[in-house]
Design a protein around this motif. Structure first.
Motif, PDB file in Angstrom:
ATOM      1  N   GLU A   5       0.828  -1.210   0.000  1.00 13.00           N
ATOM      2  CA  GLU A   5       0.000   0.000   0.000  1.00 13.00           C
ATOM      3  C   GLU A   5       0.866   1.266   0.000  1.00 13.00           C
ATOM      4  OE1 GLU A   5      -3.994  -1.588   2.333  1.00 13.00           O
ATOM      5  OE2 GLU A   5      -2.255  -0.912   3.491  1.00 13.00           O
ATOM      6  N   GLN A   6       1.968   1.226   0.751  1.00 17.14           N
ATOM      7  CA  GLN A   6       2.892   2.372   0.761  1.00 17.14           C
ATOM      8  C   GLN A   6       3.497   2.580  -0.629  1.00 17.14           C
ATOM      9  OE1 GLN A   6       5.166   0.825   4.277  1.00 17.14           O
ATOM     10  NE2 GLN A   6       5.266   3.014   4.765  1.00 17.14           N
ATOM     11  N   GLN A   7       3.908   1.497  -1.260  1.00 17.95           N
ATOM     12  CA  GLN A   7       4.496   1.594  -2.594  1.00 17.95           C
ATOM     13  C   GLN A   7       3.484   2.141  -3.598  1.00 17.95           C
ATOM     14  OE1 GLN A   7       5.632  -2.516  -2.603  1.00 17.95           O
ATOM     15  NE2 GLN A   7       7.816  -2.047  -2.327  1.00 17.95           N
ATOM     16  N   MET A   8       2.247   1.670  -3.520  1.00  6.81           N
ATOM     17  CA  MET A   8       1.211   2.160  -4.433  1.00  6.81           C
ATOM     18  C   MET A   8       0.928   3.650  -4.203  1.00  6.81           C
ATOM     19  SD  MET A   8       0.393  -0.190  -6.524  1.00  6.81           S
ATOM     20  CE  MET A   8       2.121  -0.633  -6.437  1.00  6.81           C
ATOM     21  N   LYS A   9       0.923   4.064  -2.949  1.00  8.60           N
ATOM     22  CA  LYS A   9       0.694   5.472  -2.632  1.00  8.60           C
ATOM     23  C   LYS A   9       1.810   6.331  -3.245  1.00  8.60           C
ATOM     24  CE  LYS A   9      -0.426   8.568   1.147  1.00  8.60           C
ATOM     25  NZ  LYS A   9      -0.730   8.744   2.553  1.00  8.60           N
ATOM     26  N   PHE A  10       3.051   5.871  -3.129  1.00  9.76           N
ATOM     27  CA  PHE A  10       4.191   6.592  -3.704  1.00  9.76           C
ATOM     28  C   PHE A  10       4.083   6.647  -5.229  1.00  9.76           C
ATOM     29  CE2 PHE A  10       8.481   6.461  -5.569  1.00  9.76           C
ATOM     30  CZ  PHE A  10       9.028   7.626  -5.045  1.00  9.76           C
ATOM     31  N   ILE A  11       3.765   5.520  -5.844  1.00  8.60           N
ATOM     32  CA  ILE A  11       3.663   5.452  -7.310  1.00  8.60           C
ATOM     33  C   ILE A  11       2.606   6.425  -7.826  1.00  8.60           C
ATOM     34  CG2 ILE A  11       2.938   3.950  -9.230  1.00  8.60           C
ATOM     35  CD1 ILE A  11       4.433   1.648  -7.685  1.00  8.60           C
ATOM     36  N   LEU A  12       1.477   6.486  -7.155  1.00 11.38           N
ATOM     37  CA  LEU A  12       0.441   7.442  -7.563  1.00 11.38           C
ATOM     38  C   LEU A  12       0.874   8.883  -7.308  1.00 11.38           C
ATOM     39  CD1 LEU A  12      -2.839   5.608  -6.498  1.00 11.38           C
ATOM     40  CD2 LEU A  12      -2.065   6.134  -8.817  1.00 11.38           C
ATOM     41  N   GLU A  13       1.556   9.110  -6.195  1.00 14.36           N
ATOM     42  CA  GLU A  13       2.012  10.462  -5.868  1.00 14.36           C
ATOM     43  C   GLU A  13       2.985  10.991  -6.914  1.00 14.36           C
ATOM     44  OE1 GLU A  13       2.242  14.036  -3.697  1.00 14.36           O
ATOM     45  OE2 GLU A  13       0.807  12.387  -3.655  1.00 14.36           O
ATOM     46  N   GLU A  99      11.723  14.794   2.158  1.00 15.36           N
ATOM     47  CA  GLU A  99      11.269  14.120   3.384  1.00 15.36           C
ATOM     48  C   GLU A  99       9.838  13.623   3.222  1.00 15.36           C
ATOM     49  OE1 GLU A  99      12.000  17.077   6.398  1.00 15.36           O
ATOM     50  OE2 GLU A  99      14.181  16.755   6.287  1.00 15.36           O
ATOM     51  N   ARG A 100       8.977  14.463   2.676  1.00 13.16           N
ATOM     52  CA  ARG A 100       7.572  14.057   2.540  1.00 13.16           C
ATOM     53  C   ARG A 100       7.391  12.986   1.468  1.00 13.16           C
ATOM     54  NH1 ARG A 100       3.093  14.066  -0.291  1.00 13.16           N
ATOM     55  NH2 ARG A 100       3.888  15.269  -2.052  1.00 13.16           N
ATOM     56  N   ILE A 101       7.924  13.220   0.293  1.00 12.12           N
ATOM     57  CA  ILE A 101       7.667  12.323  -0.836  1.00 12.12           C
ATOM     58  C   ILE A 101       8.327  10.962  -0.644  1.00 12.12           C
ATOM     59  CG2 ILE A 101       8.012  12.009  -3.322  1.00 12.12           C
ATOM     60  CD1 ILE A 101       7.722  15.176  -3.462  1.00 12.12           C
ATOM     61  N   PHE A 102       9.616  10.952  -0.314  1.00 11.64           N
ATOM     62  CA  PHE A 102      10.291   9.662  -0.100  1.00 11.64           C
ATOM     63  C   PHE A 102       9.773   8.989   1.169  1.00 11.64           C
ATOM     64  CE2 PHE A 102      13.897  11.872  -2.507  1.00 11.64           C
ATOM     65  CZ  PHE A 102      13.415  11.444  -3.728  1.00 11.64           C
ATOM     66  N   GLY A 103       9.250   9.811   2.096  1.00 18.50           N
ATOM     67  CA  GLY A 103       8.683   9.274   3.331  1.00 18.50           C
ATOM     68  C   GLY A 103       7.413   8.458   3.119  1.00 18.50           C
ATOM     69  N   LEU A 104       6.844   8.517   1.926  1.00 26.60           N
ATOM     70  CA  LEU A 104       5.661   7.688   1.623  1.00 26.60           C
ATOM     71  C   LEU A 104       6.031   6.221   1.446  1.00 26.60           C
ATOM     72  CD1 LEU A 104       3.963  10.022  -1.031  1.00 26.60           C
ATOM     73  CD2 LEU A 104       3.294   9.727   1.370  1.00 26.60           C
ATOM     74  N   GLN A 109      13.144   1.463   1.273  1.00 28.49           N
ATOM     75  CA  GLN A 109      13.112   2.146  -0.017  1.00 28.49           C
ATOM     76  C   GLN A 109      13.191   3.665   0.168  1.00 28.49           C
ATOM     77  OE1 GLN A 109       9.620   0.243  -1.729  1.00 28.49           O
ATOM     78  NE2 GLN A 109      10.954  -1.039  -3.000  1.00 28.49           N
ATOM     79  N   GLU A 110      12.598   4.165   1.226  1.00 30.88           N
ATOM     80  CA  GLU A 110      12.734   5.590   1.547  1.00 30.88           C
ATOM     81  C   GLU A 110      14.211   5.945   1.699  1.00 30.88           C
ATOM     82  OE1 GLU A 110      11.915   8.752   5.199  1.00 30.88           O
ATOM     83  OE2 GLU A 110      11.085   6.723   5.345  1.00 30.88           O
ATOM     84  N   GLU A 111      14.932   5.120   2.440  1.00 30.88           N
ATOM     85  CA  GLU A 111      16.365   5.375   2.665  1.00 30.88           C
ATOM     86  C   GLU A 111      17.156   5.274   1.366  1.00 30.88           C
ATOM     87  OE1 GLU A 111      17.412   2.644   5.779  1.00 30.88           O
ATOM     88  OE2 GLU A 111      16.329   3.802   7.298  1.00 30.88           O
ATOM     89  N   GLN A 112      16.808   4.295   0.525  1.00 35.67           N
ATOM     90  CA  GLN A 112      17.500   4.117  -0.753  1.00 35.67           C
ATOM     91  C   GLN A 112      17.290   5.318  -1.669  1.00 35.67           C
ATOM     92  OE1 GLN A 112      15.935   0.976  -3.227  1.00 35.67           O
ATOM     93  NE2 GLN A 112      17.780   0.890  -4.490  1.00 35.67           N
ATOM     94  N   PHE A 113      16.069   5.772  -1.814  1.00 41.35           N
ATOM     95  CA  PHE A 113      15.761   6.904  -2.684  1.00 41.35           C
ATOM     96  C   PHE A 113      16.358   8.197  -2.126  1.00 41.35           C
ATOM     97  CE2 PHE A 113      13.450   4.007  -5.003  1.00 41.35           C
ATOM     98  CZ  PHE A 113      12.643   4.550  -5.978  1.00 41.35           C
TER      99      PHE A 113
END
Length: 195
Positions: A5-13, A99-104, A109-113
């Motif tokens: 769900e987190q990954q999907m939220k990021f992809i849509l964002e 912080e906000r966008i990668f934090g999704l 993966q947040e740390e990697q990006f």
């Protein structure tokens, strides 16, 4: 929220990056390019021009870097390369956006990006130098293709281009030499102001 769900939220964002328009026109002059088009163009260029990189680079790292480096502009907006006022607050706006966008994303993966984005911004690794060269070369190449359309609109000076590209040769001396030829051609045509 689970990992998927987190990954999907990021992809849509990040779909929103398609609505961040830059000052550079497409090669046909029809309209200005958006950040997604700019990033895609650089990803292809990264593969095609790898042989001209100043140092050996991990091409997949470069590609991911150029595909993600402008995602922060979803929140921070695109800051035109020669906008002195906008450049003063760019870093602050972009860090907050990162912080906000990668934090999704899920934590790993947040740390990697974020690491890739920070590496690009630091401009120290071979990959970051090559990625920055591409980031500077792509709009210059498009401006040249359109007889300096954006340069003329913004009354860009040679000194501004050279200042922005002070480290470009660290990514590729060969491509920097080509870029200098394009700049001189556009000075000769009156598209760039020579001081």
């Amino acid at each position: 929220m689970n990992r998927f769900e987190q990954q999907m939220k990021f992809i849509l964002e990040i779909d929103k990056v398609k609505n961040v328009f830059r000052q550079t026109y497409l090669a046909d002059g029809n309209r200005k390019e958006n950040d997604a088009e700019h990033s895609w163009h650089m990803a292809i260029m990264a593969f095609l021009l790898k042989e001209y990189a100043q140092e050996e680079v991990d091409i997949m790292r470069v590609v991911l870097m150029v595909l993600t480096h402008d995602l922060v502009e979803i929140d921070a907006g695109d800051t035109y390369a020669y906008d002195l006022d906008g450049l003063q607050t760019k870093r602050e706006r972009e860090v907050k956006a990162a912080e906000r966008i990668f934090g999704l994303l899920p934590k790993d993966q947040e740390e990697q990006f974020r690491e890739l984005w920070d590496e690009f911004e630091a401009y120290e690794s071979a990959e970051a130098k090559y990625a920055h060269m591409l980031d500077n070369f792509q709009p210059l190449m498009l401006n040249d293709a359109l007889d300096g359309k954006s340069w003329k609109e913004h009354k860009v000076k040679k000194s501004q281009i050279y200042s922005r590209n002070a480290k470009t040769m660290e990514g590729s001396e060969k491509i920097w030499e080509y870029m200098k030829d394009l700049v001189q051609k556009n000075i000769d045509r009156g598209n760039i102001q020579d001081e």
